[in-house]
Design a protein around this motif. Sequence first.
Motif, PDB file in Angstrom:
ATOM      1  N   CYS A   1      22.648  -0.449   3.236  1.00 22.47           N
ATOM      2  CA  CYS A   1      23.797  -1.419   4.966  1.00 22.47           C
ATOM      3  C   CYS A   1      24.783  -2.433   3.084  1.00 22.47           C
ATOM      4  O   CYS A   1      25.459  -2.426   3.445  1.00 22.47           O
ATOM      5  CB  CYS A   1      22.410  -2.591   5.369  1.00 22.47           C
TER       6      CYS A   1
ATOM      7  N   LYS B   1      29.436  -9.250   3.452  1.00 19.82           N
ATOM      8  CA  LYS B   1      28.197  -8.614   4.299  1.00 19.82           C
ATOM      9  C   LYS B   1      28.724  -9.968   5.213  1.00 19.82           C
ATOM     10  O   LYS B   1      28.238 -10.845   4.977  1.00 19.82           O
ATOM     11  CB  LYS B   1      26.791  -9.127   3.518  1.00 19.82           C
TER      12      LYS B   1
ATOM     13  N   HIS C   1      22.738   0.412  13.103  1.00 23.08           N
ATOM     14  CA  HIS C   1      23.129  -0.879  13.774  1.00 23.08           C
ATOM     15  C   HIS C   1      22.522  -0.934  15.422  1.00 23.08           C
ATOM     16  O   HIS C   1      21.956  -2.031  15.974  1.00 23.08           O
ATOM     17  CB  HIS C   1      24.206  -1.742  13.336  1.00 23.08           C
TER      18      HIS C   1
ATOM     19  N   GLU D   1      22.295   4.133   7.607  1.00 25.49           N
ATOM     20  CA  GLU D   1      21.920   3.898   6.564  1.00 25.49           C
ATOM     21  C   GLU D   1      20.963   4.083   6.470  1.00 25.49           C
ATOM     22  O   GLU D   1      19.937   4.821   6.664  1.00 25.49           O
ATOM     23  CB  GLU D   1      21.315   2.353   6.439  1.00 25.49           C
TER      24      GLU D   1
ATOM     25  N   ASP E   1      18.917  -5.455   5.701  1.00 23.04           N
ATOM     26  CA  ASP E   1      18.919  -3.591   6.888  1.00 23.04           C
ATOM     27  C   ASP E   1      18.009  -2.829   6.660  1.00 23.04           C
ATOM     28  O   ASP E   1      17.706  -1.878   7.065  1.00 23.04           O
ATOM     29  CB  ASP E   1      20.173  -3.731   7.615  1.00 23.04           C
TER      30      ASP E   1
ATOM     31  N   GLU F   1      16.179  -0.010   9.007  1.00 19.78           N
ATOM     32  CA  GLU F   1      16.869   0.240   9.580  1.00 19.78           C
ATOM     33  C   GLU F   1      17.148   1.808   8.982  1.00 19.78           C
ATOM     34  O   GLU F   1      18.165   2.007   9.930  1.00 19.78           O
ATOM     35  CB  GLU F   1      18.076   0.068  11.039  1.00 19.78           C
TER      36      GLU F   1
HETATM   37 MN    MN Z   1      23.450  -3.137   7.855  1.00 17.64          MN
END
Ligand code: MN
Length: 338
Positions: free
Chosen positions: A102, A131, A272, A298, A309, A312
Amino acid sequence: MIIVLKPEATESMIEHVMDRLKELGLTPHLSKGQERTIIGVIGDDRILANQPLRAIAGVEDVVPILAPWKLAGREFKKEDTIIDVGGVKIGGRRLAIMAGPCAVEKKELTVGIAQEVKAAGANILRGGAYKPRSSPYAFQGLGNEGLDFLGEAKKLTKLPIVSEILDPRDIELFLEKTDIIQIGARNMQNFELLKEVGAYDKPVLLKRGLSATIKEWLLSAEYIMSRGNKNVMLCERGIRTFESQYRNTLDLAAVPALKALTHLPVIVDPSHATGQWALVAPMAKAAVAAGADGLLIEVHSNPECALCDGEESLKPAKFKDLMKDLRRIAAAVDREIE
Ligand code: MN
Ligand code: PEP
């Protein structure tokens, strides 16, 4: 309006039509297809209404573009757009597999993940240096240094880089250090940013806004294209619905719907879209089956310590397993993976 040229129209005839349109104060966009060459004219249609354009040599027909997105639509260009990113062709038979962390963290970590995803068959490295975090207290990314770490990873793996831009003032940096500029969901309607990336021919990955309709999304692509940049790809990353079981709701119907409406490549980001690593592989497979031109996934070698993140992110071994399954699904829908 679309000006359809006769199959036998010569280069000088085409040039003459283009010049005539510019004289009228319009912006012509030439599209040479396999069967036909057409010129899309964006601007005030009233200017054309009383012009005897069919009288110009080489012109066969003049037809209105009905969709609100002009350059992005299939009316303007029937053939799929294929974007060449350092030799990786996005939008053709071969799938674009964009994978990576990420956020860019330490250099060694970034390089390590890049090597692992490349070995598994990814052909583009993703990583956020800037980010867009919901909280101002969360990790905001390494900035320029992060882009340099991606550059180091690219040197070793030869993988082109996709990274998100947040600020139009960083455009020079992104032109120099990335291969695809990502516009994130939160900026899909940041029109000044869209216009900025539209002024160059650097490929752009335009993510769907958090609650954006397909129409709004295509009009955002149109912002970029109308400035001259035709190298736009769309990325479905889930939309906000009443369902709170997962981070977002992956709108997979968007894939075939977009493929009918636009010639631009369509990428799906199951990471996401779901926010949970266990849901990433099934949705990635479904996306390929639905006709996506690529995936954005990711991957992190140590998700539990990821700065962004982690929940995920797939571990490299899981990503490798997924790639194996994806090869079979890709073959079933007449696509291929490196
Ligand atoms: Mn991300
Ligand atoms: C990302 O891809 O890093 C990201 C922030 O995604 P999105 O804009 O889709 O939330």
